[in-house]
Design a protein around this motif. Structure first.
Motif, PDB file in Angstrom:
ATOM      1  N   ILE A  24       0.860  -1.184   0.000  1.00  0.00           N
ATOM      2  CA  ILE A  24       0.000   0.000   0.000  1.00  0.00           C
ATOM      3  C   ILE A  24       0.893   1.229   0.000  1.00  0.00           C
ATOM      4  N   ILE A  26       0.861   5.519   0.348  1.00  0.00           N
ATOM      5  CA  ILE A  26       0.086   6.688   0.762  1.00  0.00           C
ATOM      6  C   ILE A  26       0.784   7.922   0.202  1.00  0.00           C
ATOM      7  N   ALA A  76      -4.629   6.273  -0.008  1.00  0.00           N
ATOM      8  CA  ALA A  76      -3.909   5.002  -0.006  1.00  0.00           C
ATOM      9  C   ALA A  76      -4.249   4.298  -1.310  1.00  0.00           C
ATOM     10  N   ILE A 110      -4.613  -0.236   7.230  1.00  0.00           N
ATOM     11  CA  ILE A 110      -4.499   0.895   6.305  1.00  0.00           C
ATOM     12  C   ILE A 110      -4.942   2.194   6.976  1.00  0.00           C
ATOM     13  N   LEU A 114      -2.908   5.665   7.258  1.00  0.00           N
ATOM     14  CA  LEU A 114      -3.530   6.799   6.565  1.00  0.00           C
ATOM     15  C   LEU A 114      -3.704   7.985   7.514  1.00  0.00           C
TER      16      LEU A 114
END
Length: 166
Positions: A24, A26, A76, A110, A114
């Protein structure tokens, strides 16, 4: 203590592996509306809270346009798709935080990353206080916010107001 807090907040860009072993990333949001619209199309009635995200496509576009114009936004992404969105919306001398993670990507860590990056981004842009509201029944979100340093400042109706310094 405040100086230690300032140095501990991450800032975008950031890449990490979530609990499902997905990579992931960001980043600050580039302002394109369509990828966010596509993410919010995956929210069903069970995934909405406090009336957000809006149900209709027209209202979602209007809502997102305001967020992108007024707020500090981070997203994300997984394999190019937006899977999470967090925003700080200016409000008097503070900013209101809102965060959304695509349902299929929730409970994978996540949201934690975030929020951390969003708070760091807000701090880098001169913000000093952030607040939010959360439904009293949304225990998962309340735990997330507490872990990010938010404290309950007001209890009203079916919601809590929470706040933290940056």
């Amino acid at each position: 203590m405040a100086a230690a807090q300032r140095t501990s907040l991450p800032r975008p860009p950031k890449t990490f592996t979530d609990r499902e072993e997905r990579t992931i990333s960001i980043r600050e949001y580039d302002g394109q509306l369509e990828p966010l619209q596509e993410m919010y199309a995956h929210f069903d009635d069970d995934s909405r809270t406090q009336g957000l995200p809006p149900r209709s496509e027209n209202r979602t576009v209007e809502w997102l346009s305001d967020l992108l114009e007024e707020g500090l936004n981070v997203v994300a992404r997984h394999e190019g798709d937006v899977v999470g969105h967090a925003v700080l919306i200016p409000y008097d001398s503070t900013s209101e935080l809102a965060i959304f993670v695509r349902p299929a990507y929730q409970s994978a860590g996540i949201g934690t990353h975030l929020i951390g990056c969003l708070l760091g981004h807000g701090q880098a842009n001169g913000l000093t206080r952030v607040w939010l509201t959360v439904a009293r029944t949304n225990r998962i979100a309340m735990n997330l916010y507490r872990s990010a340093g938010f404290e309950i400042t007001e209890r009203d109706r079916g919601e809590y107001e929470m706040e933290r310094a940056l």
